[in-house]
Design a protein around this motif. Structure first.
Motif, mmCIF file in Angstrom:
data_model
loop_
_atom_site.group_PDB
_atom_site.id
_atom_site.type_symbol
_atom_site.label_atom_id
_atom_site.label_comp_id
_atom_site.label_asym_id
_atom_site.label_seq_id
_atom_site.Cartn_x
_atom_site.Cartn_y
_atom_site.Cartn_z
ATOM 1 N N GLU A 18 0.464 1.132 -6.933
ATOM 2 C CA GLU A 18 1.658 1.342 -6.175
ATOM 3 C C GLU A 18 1.793 2.681 -5.801
ATOM 4 O OE1 GLU A 18 3.862 0.033 -4.430
ATOM 5 O OE2 GLU A 18 4.149 -2.064 -5.041
ATOM 6 N N ALA A 19 2.136 2.910 -4.517
ATOM 7 C CA ALA A 19 2.353 4.331 -3.977
ATOM 8 C C ALA A 19 4.149 4.467 -3.865
ATOM 9 C CB ALA A 19 1.884 4.421 -2.490
ATOM 10 N N ASP A 20 4.766 3.329 -3.844
ATOM 11 C CA ASP A 20 6.174 3.311 -3.802
ATOM 12 C C ASP A 20 6.531 3.540 -5.197
ATOM 13 O OD1 ASP A 20 8.997 3.169 -3.420
ATOM 14 O OD2 ASP A 20 8.996 1.255 -2.321
ATOM 15 N N ASP B 292 -10.884 1.188 -0.779
ATOM 16 C CA ASP B 292 -9.811 0.530 -1.342
ATOM 17 C C ASP B 292 -9.184 -0.158 -0.247
ATOM 18 O OD1 ASP B 292 -10.280 1.914 -3.435
ATOM 19 O OD2 ASP B 292 -8.970 3.315 -3.165
ATOM 20 N N VAL B 293 -8.478 -1.643 -0.635
ATOM 21 C CA VAL B 293 -7.888 -2.303 0.330
ATOM 22 C C VAL B 293 -6.334 -2.329 0.317
ATOM 23 C CG1 VAL B 293 -7.744 -4.767 0.725
ATOM 24 C CG2 VAL B 293 -9.536 -4.016 -0.303
ATOM 25 N N THR C 117 3.219 -0.402 0.665
ATOM 26 C CA THR C 117 2.560 0.819 0.415
ATOM 27 C C THR C 117 1.426 0.547 -0.780
ATOM 28 O OG1 THR C 117 4.023 1.589 -1.066
ATOM 29 C CG2 THR C 117 4.211 2.161 1.282
ATOM 30 N N ALA C 118 1.256 -0.608 -1.246
ATOM 31 C CA ALA C 118 0.358 -0.802 -2.575
ATOM 32 C C ALA C 118 -0.937 -1.024 -1.777
ATOM 33 C CB ALA C 118 0.942 -2.151 -3.152
ATOM 34 N N TYR C 119 -1.948 -0.708 -2.767
ATOM 35 C CA TYR C 119 -3.425 -0.746 -2.347
ATOM 36 C C TYR C 119 -4.223 -1.206 -3.658
ATOM 37 C CZ TYR C 119 -2.941 4.093 -3.504
ATOM 38 O OH TYR C 119 -2.672 5.321 -4.254
#
Length: 353
Positions: free
Chosen positions: A163-165, A243-244, A224-226
Motif C-alpha cells: 500500500e502507498a496510502d 510491478d502491477v 494507490t496499492a500495487y
C-alpha cells in the motif's frame, strides 16, 4: 471436577463445561501478562446446540500441499461451533466425499495438481462450499489453485500487495494491509461495529468484468496499492518496473451456481493469533462469518467470548503519525503558549500604574 463447572445433557449426549472453559486465560507474550475473557454464554449455547443436534456439519480440511496448522484461536472457535473437522487428500479420490458440508484449504505452500483442481471445480459447480486461505508463497506459484478463481473471471497477480496510502496499512509496514470493507452478508457485522480487518502478506486479485454479479469483493485496497512482483525477495517498497498497479481485492465471495460458493482470502496469515489480536478479534469474526455463511449459519453458533482485558485500538499509519505530532508537538506547545500568556497577563496586572 472443578468448582463452578457445568454439565449439559440431552438424551444420550452430554458435554462438560469446566470453569476454564467459561473464563479463558491466554498468555500475552508482548505484555508478559494473561488475557482473560468470559465465554460462559458461548460455551453454554454451544453445549446446548451440540446435545440437541443429531447431525453436526462436517468440514473437510485438505492436506498434502504443505498446508499450515490451523491457528489455535481458529481451531478452538470451529470446535466451539460444533463443526467436525476431517482431514482429507484428493490425490487418491475421484470426487469430494458426499459427507463434506464444506472444504477448507488453509495456507498451502505448494500447488494442487490439475486433477485436484478439476475435482474441486466440479464440487463447487455442483453446489459445494469451498473456503480458501492462500496468499503468496515463497517458492513457485499456486497456478492450479488460483485457476479455480479464473474460471469465474478473477485473476491473481504475482507478488505481494503493498500500500502507498498510509490510511490503508498498519504498524509502518506497507504489506500489512487495512483494506476497505465492502458491504455483504459476511462483512456486515464488522461494518456495524466499526472494526478493521488486517490482511498481512496478501496476493492481489482483480475482477476482470466489473459487471460480474457472481463475484463480490469483500475487502479491497486503495487505488494507490500495487503488487511487488519480487514477492518475498523484495528489497524496497517503491514501485518499480514490472510491478502491477491496483486497486485489488484481497478477499472475494464467488457464487458458482447451483448454490455452490467459494470464499477466498488472499492471505495465508490473516487468521494467525498475532494479527487477530491486533485486529481486536475482527479477523477471526470475519473468518467465522465466512464459514458460517458457507454452512448456512443455522448449524453454527456465532457467540464470541467477551474480553475482560483491554483491546488493541487499530488505527492506520496516517492517523498514528497525526496523533504523534499532536501529542508530542502541538499540545505541549499550546500549553506552553497558554502558560506564557497567563504569566505575562498577571505581571502586567501587578505593575504599578
Amino acid at each position: 471436577m472443578d468448582n463452578n463447572s457445568l454439565i449439559v445433557e440431552c438424551g444420550e449426549r452430554s458435554r462438560f463445561i469446566g470453569y476454564n472453559d467459561i473464563y479463558l486465560s491466554e498468555a500475552d507474550m508482548m505484555s508478559y501478562s494473561n488475557d482473560v475473557s468470559f465465554d460462559g454464554e458461548g460455551a453454554v449455547t454451544s453445549a446446548i446446540d451440540y446435545v440437541v443436534t443429531e447431525e453436526l456439519p462436517q468440514m473437510y480440511v485438505l492436506e498434502g500441499h504443505g498446508e499450515a496448522e490451523l491457528s489455535e484461536v481458529f481451531r478452538d472457535q470451529i470446535e466451539k461451533e460444533n463443526i467436525e473437522m476431517v482431514t482429507c487428500s484428493l490425490l487418491n479420490e475421484d470426487a469430494v466425499p458426499e459427507e463434506a458440508d464444506c472444504v477448507l484449504i488453509y495456507a498451502p505452500s505448494s500447488d494442487i495438481s490439475a486433477e485436484e483442481k478439476d475435482i474441486l471445480a466440479e464440487y463447487v459447480a455442483g453446489g459445494g462450499k469451498l473456503m480458501v486461505l492462500a496468499g503468496p508463497v515463497e517458492e513457485g506459484t499456486l497456478e492450479n489453485l488460483y485457476s479455480l478463481l479464473s474460471d469465474y473471471g478473477v485473476e491473481a497477480k504475482e507478488g505481494i500487495v503493498v500500500e502507498a496510502d498510509r490510511e490503508h496499512f498498519a504498524f509502518q509496514a506497507p504489506y500489512v494491509l487495512l483494506p476497505d470493507i465492502n458491504d455483504s452478508e459476511i462483512t456486515a457485522p464488522l461494518i456495524e461495529e466499526n472494526y478493521y480487518a488486517i490482511m498481512p502478506i496478501s496476493q492481489g486479485l482483480t475482477i476482470n468484468d466489473a459487471e460480474n454479479e457472481s463475484v463480490t469483493a469483500l475487502l479491497t485496497t486503495s487505488e494507490t496499492a500495487y503488487s511487488k512482483a519480487a514477492g518475498y525477495d523484495l528489497t524496497s517498497y517503491e514501485m518499480k518496473e514490472g510491478d502491477v498497479s491496483g486497486p485489488f481485492a484481497v478477499a472475494v465471495s464467488v457464487d458458482c451456481g447451483n448454490n455452490g460458493q467459494i470464499v477466498w482470502f488472499a492471505s495465508s496469515d490473516f487468521l494467525e493469533e498475532q494479527y487477530n489480536s491486533y485486529s481486536s478479534g475482527a479477523n477471526l469474526d470475519l473468518g467465522m462469518n465466512a464459514l458460517s455463511s458457507l454452512l448456512g449459519e443455522s448449524e453454527a453458533v456465532s457467540i464470541r467470548s467477551k474480553s475482560l482485558n483491554y483491546n488493541y485500538l487499530t488505527i492506520n499509519e496516517s492517523a498514528a503519525s497525526f496523533l504523534k505530532v499532536m501529542m508530542i508537538g502541538i499540545f505541549p506547545l499550546a500549553f506552553l503558549g497558554i502558560g506564557i500568556c497567563v504569566i505575562v497577563k498577571r505581571r502586567r496586572q501587578d505593575e504599578p500604574v
